[in-house]
Design a protein around this motif. Sequence first.
Motif, PDB file in Angstrom:
ATOM      1  N   ALA A  86       0.858  -1.194   0.000  1.00  0.00           N
ATOM      2  CA  ALA A  86       0.000   0.000   0.000  1.00  0.00           C
ATOM      3  C   ALA A  86       0.888   1.235   0.000  1.00  0.00           C
ATOM      4  O   ALA A  86       0.890   2.027   0.938  1.00  0.00           O
ATOM      5  CB  ALA A  86      -0.924  -0.026   1.215  1.00  0.00           C
ATOM      6  N   VAL A  87       1.672   1.347  -1.057  1.00  0.00           N
ATOM      7  CA  VAL A  87       2.648   2.429  -1.203  1.00  0.00           C
ATOM      8  C   VAL A  87       2.300   3.222  -2.463  1.00  0.00           C
ATOM      9  O   VAL A  87       1.459   2.788  -3.256  1.00  0.00           O
ATOM     10  CB  VAL A  87       4.074   1.843  -1.316  1.00  0.00           C
ATOM     11  N   PRO A  88       2.973   4.361  -2.697  1.00  0.00           N
ATOM     12  CA  PRO A  88       2.705   5.117  -3.931  1.00  0.00           C
ATOM     13  C   PRO A  88       2.801   4.222  -5.171  1.00  0.00           C
ATOM     14  O   PRO A  88       3.622   3.295  -5.231  1.00  0.00           O
ATOM     15  CB  PRO A  88       3.796   6.192  -3.900  1.00  0.00           C
ATOM     16  N   ASN A  89       1.986   4.566  -6.179  1.00  0.00           N
ATOM     17  CA  ASN A  89       1.801   3.690  -7.341  1.00  0.00           C
ATOM     18  C   ASN A  89       3.110   3.285  -8.031  1.00  0.00           C
ATOM     19  O   ASN A  89       3.239   2.154  -8.497  1.00  0.00           O
ATOM     20  CB  ASN A  89       0.889   4.370  -8.370  1.00  0.00           C
ATOM     21  N   TYR A  90       4.082   4.206  -8.089  1.00  0.00           N
ATOM     22  CA  TYR A  90       5.310   3.890  -8.849  1.00  0.00           C
ATOM     23  C   TYR A  90       6.137   2.812  -8.173  1.00  0.00           C
ATOM     24  O   TYR A  90       7.048   2.257  -8.792  1.00  0.00           O
ATOM     25  CB  TYR A  90       6.152   5.166  -9.076  1.00  0.00           C
ATOM     26  N   LEU A  91       5.827   2.490  -6.919  1.00  0.00           N
ATOM     27  CA  LEU A  91       6.599   1.463  -6.207  1.00  0.00           C
ATOM     28  C   LEU A  91       5.924   0.089  -6.228  1.00  0.00           C
ATOM     29  O   LEU A  91       6.485  -0.890  -5.733  1.00  0.00           O
ATOM     30  CB  LEU A  91       6.802   1.899  -4.748  1.00  0.00           C
ATOM     31  N   HIS A  92       4.708   0.023  -6.785  1.00  0.00           N
ATOM     32  CA  HIS A  92       3.973  -1.249  -6.727  1.00  0.00           C
ATOM     33  C   HIS A  92       4.759  -2.389  -7.378  1.00  0.00           C
ATOM     34  O   HIS A  92       4.883  -3.475  -6.823  1.00  0.00           O
ATOM     35  CB  HIS A  92       2.598  -1.120  -7.405  1.00  0.00           C
ATOM     36  N   LYS A 141      -4.826  -0.927  -5.508  1.00  0.00           N
ATOM     37  CA  LYS A 141      -5.107  -0.387  -6.827  1.00  0.00           C
ATOM     38  C   LYS A 141      -4.391   0.940  -7.009  1.00  0.00           C
ATOM     39  O   LYS A 141      -4.132   1.590  -6.010  1.00  0.00           O
ATOM     40  CB  LYS A 141      -6.609  -0.195  -7.062  1.00  0.00           C
ATOM     41  N   PRO A 142      -4.077   1.403  -8.176  1.00  0.00           N
ATOM     42  CA  PRO A 142      -4.085   0.663  -9.433  1.00  0.00           C
ATOM     43  C   PRO A 142      -2.929  -0.351  -9.421  1.00  0.00           C
ATOM     44  O   PRO A 142      -2.001  -0.186  -8.628  1.00  0.00           O
ATOM     45  CB  PRO A 142      -3.822   1.756 -10.471  1.00  0.00           C
ATOM     46  N   LEU A 143      -2.970  -1.356 -10.320  1.00  0.00           N
ATOM     47  CA  LEU A 143      -1.921  -2.367 -10.285  1.00  0.00           C
ATOM     48  C   LEU A 143      -0.541  -1.710 -10.343  1.00  0.00           C
ATOM     49  O   LEU A 143       0.377  -2.128  -9.640  1.00  0.00           O
ATOM     50  CB  LEU A 143      -2.110  -3.348 -11.458  1.00  0.00           C
ATOM     51  N   ALA A 144      -0.394  -0.695 -11.191  1.00  0.00           N
ATOM     52  CA  ALA A 144       0.885   0.018 -11.299  1.00  0.00           C
ATOM     53  C   ALA A 144       0.589   1.400 -11.876  1.00  0.00           C
ATOM     54  O   ALA A 144      -0.556   1.706 -12.208  1.00  0.00           O
ATOM     55  CB  ALA A 144       1.835  -0.754 -12.186  1.00  0.00           C
ATOM     56  N   HIS A 145       1.652   2.204 -12.048  1.00  0.00           N
ATOM     57  CA  HIS A 145       1.431   3.560 -12.588  1.00  0.00           C
ATOM     58  C   HIS A 145       1.573   3.587 -14.103  1.00  0.00           C
ATOM     59  O   HIS A 145       1.248   4.601 -14.717  1.00  0.00           O
ATOM     60  CB  HIS A 145       2.382   4.555 -11.922  1.00  0.00           C
ATOM     61  N   THR A 146       2.094   2.513 -14.698  1.00  0.00           N
ATOM     62  CA  THR A 146       2.231   2.448 -16.162  1.00  0.00           C
ATOM     63  C   THR A 146       1.826   1.047 -16.630  1.00  0.00           C
ATOM     64  O   THR A 146       1.843   0.086 -15.846  1.00  0.00           O
ATOM     65  CB  THR A 146       3.700   2.666 -16.607  1.00  0.00           C
ATOM     66  N   ALA A 158       5.009  11.152 -12.664  1.00  0.00           N
ATOM     67  CA  ALA A 158       5.965  10.037 -12.691  1.00  0.00           C
ATOM     68  C   ALA A 158       5.782   9.108 -11.487  1.00  0.00           C
ATOM     69  O   ALA A 158       6.201   7.953 -11.521  1.00  0.00           O
ATOM     70  CB  ALA A 158       7.397  10.579 -12.709  1.00  0.00           C
ATOM     71  N   LEU A 159       5.171   9.597 -10.438  1.00  0.00           N
ATOM     72  CA  LEU A 159       5.013   8.793  -9.223  1.00  0.00           C
ATOM     73  C   LEU A 159       3.633   8.141  -9.151  1.00  0.00           C
ATOM     74  O   LEU A 159       3.467   7.051  -8.611  1.00  0.00           O
ATOM     75  CB  LEU A 159       5.240   9.657  -7.977  1.00  0.00           C
ATOM     76  N   SER A 160       2.626   8.826  -9.690  1.00  0.00           N
ATOM     77  CA  SER A 160       1.246   8.334  -9.575  1.00  0.00           C
ATOM     78  C   SER A 160       0.744   7.708 -10.876  1.00  0.00           C
ATOM     79  O   SER A 160      -0.118   6.842 -10.862  1.00  0.00           O
ATOM     80  CB  SER A 160       0.308   9.499  -9.215  1.00  0.00           C
ATOM     81  N   GLY A 161       1.234   8.212 -12.006  1.00  0.00           N
ATOM     82  CA  GLY A 161       0.708   7.759 -13.307  1.00  0.00           C
ATOM     83  C   GLY A 161      -0.448   8.611 -13.791  1.00  0.00           C
ATOM     84  O   GLY A 161      -0.881   8.491 -14.931  1.00  0.00           O
ATOM     85  N   LEU A 215      -8.397   9.956 -12.613  1.00  0.00           N
ATOM     86  CA  LEU A 215      -8.735   8.818 -13.484  1.00  0.00           C
ATOM     87  C   LEU A 215      -8.081   7.542 -12.976  1.00  0.00           C
ATOM     88  O   LEU A 215      -8.742   6.509 -12.837  1.00  0.00           O
ATOM     89  CB  LEU A 215      -8.299   9.120 -14.925  1.00  0.00           C
ATOM     90  N   ILE A 216      -6.783   7.609 -12.684  1.00  0.00           N
ATOM     91  CA  ILE A 216      -6.073   6.394 -12.240  1.00  0.00           C
ATOM     92  C   ILE A 216      -6.307   6.138 -10.752  1.00  0.00           C
ATOM     93  O   ILE A 216      -6.157   5.012 -10.277  1.00  0.00           O
ATOM     94  CB  ILE A 216      -4.557   6.499 -12.559  1.00  0.00           C
ATOM     95  N   ASP A 217      -6.731   7.170 -10.027  1.00  0.00           N
ATOM     96  CA  ASP A 217      -6.927   7.027  -8.581  1.00  0.00           C
ATOM     97  C   ASP A 217      -8.356   6.577  -8.251  1.00  0.00           C
ATOM     98  O   ASP A 217      -8.560   5.547  -7.607  1.00  0.00           O
ATOM     99  CB  ASP A 217      -6.619   8.369  -7.893  1.00  0.00           C
ATOM    100  N   LEU A 218      -9.347   7.331  -8.713  1.00  0.00           N
ATOM    101  CA  LEU A 218     -10.750   7.023  -8.404  1.00  0.00           C
ATOM    102  C   LEU A 218     -11.432   6.314  -9.573  1.00  0.00           C
ATOM    103  O   LEU A 218     -12.193   5.357  -9.384  1.00  0.00           O
ATOM    104  CB  LEU A 218     -11.513   8.323  -8.104  1.00  0.00           C
TER     105      LEU A 218
END
Length: 357
Positions: free
Chosen positions: A75-81, A99-104, A173-176, A180-183
């Motif tokens: 449960a960390v920022p998206n770019y670290l998933h 969620k989301p699975l990743a930022h890219t 670069a950290l969230s993607g 849209l990608i968050d909610l």
Amino acid sequence: METASPRPLRAGIIGCGVGRSHIRGYAANGAEVVALAGLDEERCRQAQQEYSIPYVYRDYQDLLARDDLDMVSIAVPNYLHAEIALAALERGLHVCVEKPLAHTVADAERIVNAPRRPDQQLMIMFNWRFRSDSQAMKRYIDTGAAGHLYYAKAGWMRRSGIPGLGGWFTQKALSGGGPLIDLGVHMLDLSLWLLGYPKAVSVVGATYAEFGPRGRGSFGGRFATGAGGYEVEDLATAFIRLETGTTLLLEASWASFSHFKDDFYVHLYGADGGAEMNVKEYTEVDTLTFYGEVAGAPVEMKPTVKAGQAHSLGIQEFMGAIREHRPNLSPPEQGLALMQIIDGIYRSASDGREIQL
Ligand SMILES: NC(=O)c1ccc[n+]([C@@H]2O[C@H](COP(=O)([O-])OP(=O)(O)OC[C@H]3O[C@@H](n4cnc5c(N)ncnc54)[C@H](O)[C@@H]3O)[C@@H](O)[C@H]2O)c1
């Protein structure tokens, strides 16, 4: 004859924001939360005390190096998933990633393609699927009573809810991306899951940033603001064509001049009936309406369902899949499909044209 009850499963949690909902979920489902990792020392120490967690680490590698864990939540920022999911899978652990699975798309592919044992769980926490109203809506749709579902509308609109202006959420670069990608990813997932996860064939999208760049629309509260810029949208809208011929209209906003603080919904339109889920301010009562006809007359049905903590119900599914050696109900391939759609929407918004997927 008495059978020995299985020993409790042991969990590690990486990330102490929404990670705390995972801690509560494990506790509610009889697991032992052995360790927690996070960079925000104070929040981690508070959680340690509140939930009596024996070990707290700053470096997630130290948590993964333990040899007594069965599973981890990421449960960390998206770019670290991807980085952390790959490391946890390599350690042989069952993995539940937020969620989301990743930022890219590329990182989502790395997670899906990572080697794992056939019985090693990799689940995305799409908690809203596990709400009782979502589950009731799924059961209703699966009866076929609504007939062919040809149109869907879904969205999540906020009055003022940009998480952490200038923090990781608002740095591309950290969230993607932004809401849209968050909610939006939640509501896209919920819609596709209800529709049986058909493939998307094309998307048209538009994005706007009217609040964030002016330092407005902040959520405040638990999200720390930062020195980073505002590089993402604060409202996105999209029109998505599915392989079944069904079309889906999606909207997501962190900030907008609108009525509710938080308002999310899925509406499904079928040839013989319809279903609506409308959740204002996270309520769990009176959220469902099913539409149909009885003896030629239009009817509205208002199912009553029991409220439940969505993350705990998601963790229940994760642990159930581990114990029963069966596939979980929120697999990574669906997270990748969502990322491909979201990426298409962002490309459509920047190029000003429809994108074929
Ligand atoms: N399913 C949901 O309802 C829901 C709700 C909120 C957030 N999320 C998702 O959960 C994830 C985290 O979001 P959040 O709101 O908790 O963010 P947050 O910023 O509040 O918390 C992030 C946590 O990650 C930790 N962290 C950051 N870098 C780290 C590192 N290198 N090693 C170890 N820990 C590190 C931080 O210290 C912090 O504890 C995101 O992917 C977000 O999309 C899901």
